[in-house]
Design an enzyme around this catalytic site. Structure first.
Site, short mmCIF file in Angstrom:
data_model
loop_
_atom_site.label_atom_id
_atom_site.label_comp_id
_atom_site.label_asym_id
_atom_site.label_seq_id
_atom_site.Cartn_x
_atom_site.Cartn_y
_atom_site.Cartn_z
CB CYS A 16 7.01 -9.23 -2.43
SG CYS A 16 8.14 -8.26 -3.47
CG HIS A 45 8.80 1.69 -8.98
ND1 HIS A 45 8.37 0.92 -10.03
CD2 HIS A 45 9.91 2.33 -9.44
CE1 HIS A 45 9.17 1.09 -11.07
NE2 HIS A 45 10.11 1.92 -10.73
CG HIS A 81 12.43 -2.40 -10.72
ND1 HIS A 81 12.94 -1.31 -10.05
CD2 HIS A 81 11.15 -2.53 -10.30
CE1 HIS A 81 12.00 -0.79 -9.29
NE2 HIS A 81 10.91 -1.51 -9.40
CB CYS A 103 13.20 -9.58 -7.54
SG CYS A 103 12.09 -10.90 -7.00
CD GLU A 133 9.78 -7.55 -14.02
OE1 GLU A 133 9.46 -8.67 -14.50
OE2 GLU A 133 9.17 -7.03 -13.07
CB CYS A 202 6.54 -12.83 -8.74
SG CYS A 202 5.83 -11.48 -7.81
CB SER A 231 4.06 -2.45 -12.93
OG SER A 231 3.26 -3.33 -13.69
CB SER A 275 7.52 -1.33 -3.80
OG SER A 275 6.55 -0.73 -4.63
#
Length: 329
Positions: A16, A45, A81, A103, A133, A202, A231, A275
């Site tokens: 992303c 990650h 994160h 981010c 996060e 997001c 996650s 990721s």
């Protein structure tokens, strides 16, 4: 003779804009300041990405006190994160030069939590305990100012001190459907619960889940490329099974697939967490093509063109084509 196989390849998938930006920050910092560039925690990650950055001169540490005194003028990068406010404060106390790769969509959640508090609301954070996060978001406010809710059952048990003044935010990488259930239960119990100014989950998480939902029905197997501690990747595995895939698995590389026990498969779904680099997706497709008469069908549900600017200190550094190939996965 190879058996026929259809691979339903989800789009969008993989990196992303926030992950792309974070990796780019480390690569640009290495070009501008030279090695070593320190990174607190995994930048994203994914071991493939981390090992690639280590090969370029990045050094990953868990805490800032691991950075040698003689290297304190070298940059330290905070992961995508996000981090508690105490981390940059600690960096400043140690006279460290840091670059924040949080981010922007995670930073938006931080601001939403602070806005709730500013308006006199206790903050309810929907997320997974222990995730970086979540630690970063809770660390934007003083201890006790945020309550973590993970499940509908948690929402049932939650007893706030002031039920009339609550505001919620969510971790950005949750299952859209599961989170909706938690929010609905909280709203049922606490009608005055205030929503964030904008959706916390997001765009990339939502888009990847929608693509998997679209592709999953009729799949004998659905593979999600991602790390066990990612996650958003683990949520994609759950989404695939709920949407109709007979079986769904999280894999990091083609070598993790149990090729001898795939059974009678004719349709395989394939996507990647935010990721996970595209090179691993291609590796898995090639592995299937070496064993099956495989054709790839694209399952396209959205087009992504988001781009986040890197830190001001790095904007005039130029990347080579080789650098760009690594950054883009």
């Amino acid at each position: 003779m190879k058996r026929p196989l259809t691979i339903r390849l989800c789009e969008p998938r993989g990196f992303c804009a926030g992950v792309d930006r974070a990796i780019q920050i480390v690569v640009l910092a290495l070009k501008r300041f030279g090695a070593p560039v320190y990174v607190r925690h995994e930048i994203v990650h994914n071991r493939f990405v981390v090992e690639g950055l280590e090969a370029k001169g990045a050094v990953f540490v868990e805490e800032l006190d691991e950075i040698p005194a003689e290297h304190r003028m070298q940059p330290v990068v905070f992961s995508a994160h996000g981090v508690p406010k105490s981390v940059p404060a600690d960096a400043e106390a140690r006279n460290l030069f840091y670059l924040d790769a949080t981010c922007p969509l995670v930073s938006k959640v931080h601001k939403q939590a602070m806005r709730h508090q500013r308006l006199g609301r206790h903050v309810v954070l929907i997320g997974h305990a222990g995730h970086p996060e979540v630690i970063g978001t809770m660390g934007q406010l003083e201890p006790g100012a945020v309550s973590l809710i993970e499940t509908v059952e948690d929402a049932d048990r939650y007893e706030p001190a002031d039920s009339e003044n609550l505001g919620y935010v969510t971790q950005t990488t949750l299952s859209v459907d599961d989170t909706a259930g938690v929010i609905a239960r909280l709203q049922e119990r606490f009608p005055n619960l205030s929503a964030p100014a904008a959706d916390s989950i997001c765009y990339a998480t939502t888009n990847r889940q929608e693509a998997v939902k679209h592709a999953a029905p009729g799949c004998d197997l659905f593979l999600i490329v991602g790390a066990p501690n990612s996650s958003n990747s683990k949520r994609l595995v759950e989404v695939a099974e709920k949407a109709g895939a007979r079986k769904s698995l999280l894999v990091q590389r083609a070598s993790e697939i149990d090729w001898d026990n795939l059974g009678d498969i004719s349709v395989v779904g394939l996507s990647a967490g935010a990721s996970a680099p595209e090179v691993i997706v291609n590796e898995i497709i090639a592995a299937f093509k070496s064993r099956f008469d495989a054709t790839v069908d694209l399952a396209v549900t959205a087009e992504e063109n988001e781009h986040f600017l890197v830190n001001r200190e790095l904007r005039d550094v130029e990347l080579t084509n080789q650098d760009m190939a690594f950054v883009n996965g």
